[in-house]
Design a protein around this motif. Structure first.
Motif, PDB file in Angstrom:
ATOM      1  N   PRO A   1       0.820  -1.206   0.000  1.00 50.49           N
ATOM      2  CA  PRO A   1       0.000   0.000   0.000  1.00 50.49           C
ATOM      3  C   PRO A   1       0.862   1.268   0.000  1.00 50.49           C
ATOM      4  O   PRO A   1       1.990   1.260   0.495  1.00 50.49           O
ATOM      5  CB  PRO A   1      -0.797  -0.104   1.301  1.00 50.49           C
ATOM      6  CG  PRO A   1      -0.095  -1.093   2.126  1.00 50.49           C
ATOM      7  CD  PRO A   1       0.721  -1.949   1.236  1.00 50.49           C
TER       8      PRO A   1
ATOM      9  N   ASP B   1       0.424   5.944  -0.837  1.00 50.34           N
ATOM     10  CA  ASP B   1      -0.435   7.106  -1.091  1.00 50.34           C
ATOM     11  C   ASP B   1      -1.571   7.212  -0.074  1.00 50.34           C
ATOM     12  O   ASP B   1      -2.702   7.543  -0.442  1.00 50.34           O
ATOM     13  CB  ASP B   1      -1.008   7.075  -2.522  1.00 50.34           C
ATOM     14  CG  ASP B   1       0.062   6.928  -3.590  1.00 50.34           C
ATOM     15  OD1 ASP B   1       1.104   7.603  -3.464  1.00 50.34           O
ATOM     16  OD2 ASP B   1      -0.134   6.131  -4.519  1.00 50.34           O
TER      17      ASP B   1
ATOM     18  N   TYR C   1      -7.868   6.388   2.494  1.00 55.46           N
ATOM     19  CA  TYR C   1      -7.842   5.929   1.110  1.00 55.46           C
ATOM     20  C   TYR C   1      -6.387   5.663   0.748  1.00 55.46           C
ATOM     21  O   TYR C   1      -5.496   6.389   1.193  1.00 55.46           O
ATOM     22  CB  TYR C   1      -8.432   6.991   0.172  1.00 55.46           C
ATOM     23  CG  TYR C   1      -9.922   7.136   0.337  1.00 55.46           C
ATOM     24  CD1 TYR C   1     -10.792   6.475  -0.516  1.00 55.46           C
ATOM     25  CD2 TYR C   1     -10.457   7.918   1.354  1.00 55.46           C
ATOM     26  CE1 TYR C   1     -12.168   6.592  -0.360  1.00 55.46           C
ATOM     27  CE2 TYR C   1     -11.829   8.041   1.521  1.00 55.46           C
ATOM     28  CZ  TYR C   1     -12.673   7.383   0.660  1.00 55.46           C
ATOM     29  OH  TYR C   1     -14.023   7.488   0.821  1.00 55.46           O
TER      30      TYR C   1
ATOM     31  N   THR D   1      -3.663   3.330  -2.332  1.00 59.59           N
ATOM     32  CA  THR D   1      -3.536   2.417  -3.465  1.00 59.59           C
ATOM     33  C   THR D   1      -2.752   1.194  -3.000  1.00 59.59           C
ATOM     34  O   THR D   1      -1.887   1.291  -2.125  1.00 59.59           O
ATOM     35  CB  THR D   1      -2.835   3.073  -4.667  1.00 59.59           C
ATOM     36  OG1 THR D   1      -1.505   3.433  -4.298  1.00 59.59           O
ATOM     37  CG2 THR D   1      -3.600   4.292  -5.157  1.00 59.59           C
TER      38      THR D   1
ATOM     39  N   ARG E   1      -2.500  -2.218  -9.368  1.00 63.82           N
ATOM     40  CA  ARG E   1      -2.636  -1.268  -8.263  1.00 63.82           C
ATOM     41  C   ARG E   1      -4.040  -0.672  -8.356  1.00 63.82           C
ATOM     42  O   ARG E   1      -4.429  -0.128  -9.379  1.00 63.82           O
ATOM     43  CB  ARG E   1      -1.562  -0.182  -8.355  1.00 63.82           C
ATOM     44  CG  ARG E   1      -1.588   0.744  -7.163  1.00 63.82           C
ATOM     45  CD  ARG E   1      -0.292   1.503  -7.000  1.00 63.82           C
ATOM     46  NE  ARG E   1       0.821   0.705  -6.546  1.00 63.82           N
ATOM     47  CZ  ARG E   1       1.012   0.340  -5.276  1.00 63.82           C
ATOM     48  NH1 ARG E   1       0.164   0.679  -4.342  1.00 63.82           N
ATOM     49  NH2 ARG E   1       2.059  -0.377  -4.946  1.00 63.82           N
ATOM     50  N   ASP E   2      -4.804  -0.808  -7.280  1.00 65.76           N
ATOM     51  CA  ASP E   2      -6.189  -0.359  -7.220  1.00 65.76           C
ATOM     52  C   ASP E   2      -6.365   0.646  -6.094  1.00 65.76           C
ATOM     53  O   ASP E   2      -5.551   0.709  -5.167  1.00 65.76           O
ATOM     54  CB  ASP E   2      -7.131  -1.543  -6.948  1.00 65.76           C
ATOM     55  CG  ASP E   2      -7.103  -2.588  -8.041  1.00 65.76           C
ATOM     56  OD1 ASP E   2      -7.131  -2.208  -9.229  1.00 65.76           O
ATOM     57  OD2 ASP E   2      -7.054  -3.782  -7.701  1.00 65.76           O
ATOM     58  N   LEU E   3      -7.473   1.379  -6.125  1.00 65.67           N
ATOM     59  CA  LEU E   3      -7.843   2.278  -5.053  1.00 65.67           C
ATOM     60  C   LEU E   3      -8.581   1.484  -3.983  1.00 65.67           C
ATOM     61  O   LEU E   3      -9.492   0.705  -4.290  1.00 65.67           O
ATOM     62  CB  LEU E   3      -8.739   3.403  -5.578  1.00 65.67           C
ATOM     63  CG  LEU E   3      -9.219   4.410  -4.539  1.00 65.67           C
ATOM     64  CD1 LEU E   3      -8.039   5.156  -3.919  1.00 65.67           C
ATOM     65  CD2 LEU E   3     -10.199   5.384  -5.176  1.00 65.67           C
ATOM     66  N   TRP E   4      -8.196   1.674  -2.721  1.00 65.94           N
ATOM     67  CA  TRP E   4      -8.801   0.996  -1.576  1.00 65.94           C
ATOM     68  C   TRP E   4      -9.233   2.038  -0.559  1.00 65.94           C
ATOM     69  O   TRP E   4      -8.741   3.165  -0.554  1.00 65.94           O
ATOM     70  CB  TRP E   4      -7.781   0.069  -0.917  1.00 65.94           C
ATOM     71  CG  TRP E   4      -7.403  -1.104  -1.746  1.00 65.94           C
ATOM     72  CD1 TRP E   4      -6.551  -1.125  -2.805  1.00 65.94           C
ATOM     73  CD2 TRP E   4      -7.880  -2.437  -1.592  1.00 65.94           C
ATOM     74  NE1 TRP E   4      -6.451  -2.393  -3.313  1.00 65.94           N
ATOM     75  CE2 TRP E   4      -7.260  -3.220  -2.585  1.00 65.94           C
ATOM     76  CE3 TRP E   4      -8.756  -3.047  -0.706  1.00 65.94           C
ATOM     77  CZ2 TRP E   4      -7.507  -4.576  -2.724  1.00 65.94           C
ATOM     78  CZ3 TRP E   4      -8.991  -4.399  -0.835  1.00 65.94           C
ATOM     79  CH2 TRP E   4      -8.375  -5.152  -1.839  1.00 65.94           C
TER      80      TRP E   4
END
Length: 82
Positions: free
Chosen positions: A49, A51, A60, A62, A69-72
């Motif tokens: 993880p 950012d 929030y 990534t 790489r996704d937004l979490w």
């Protein structure tokens, strides 16, 4: 060494590495008992993880999901991390 130290709500979120979980998101309420790993890919390679960005009680970030790489987002609980 902890990195990306970020406060959201009453928790300090950070990224750290250990042998059991790899490089994952973690949070603490300032106590040893209140420090947890949020392993978003249990049993799989580290999610790396980065950012970390707070918004109210949420964080929030990534991280690597299934392949990219996704937004979490996380509220500091496994069920609230998606």
């Amino acid at each position: 060494h902890p990195a990306e130290l970020t406060v959201a709500g009453d928790k300090l979120f950070f990224v750290a590495t250990d042998d059991a979980s790899g490089t994952e998101l973690r949070y603490t309420d300032g106590t040893l008992a209140g420090t947890r790993v949020l392993d978003i890919r249990p049993g799989v390679a580290s999610s790396h993880p980065r950012d970390l960005t707070p918004l109210g009680e949420l964080i929030y970030f990534t991280a690597f999901g299934s392949s990219a790489r996704d937004l979490w987002v996380s509220d500091g609980t496994p069920a609230g991390t998606y």
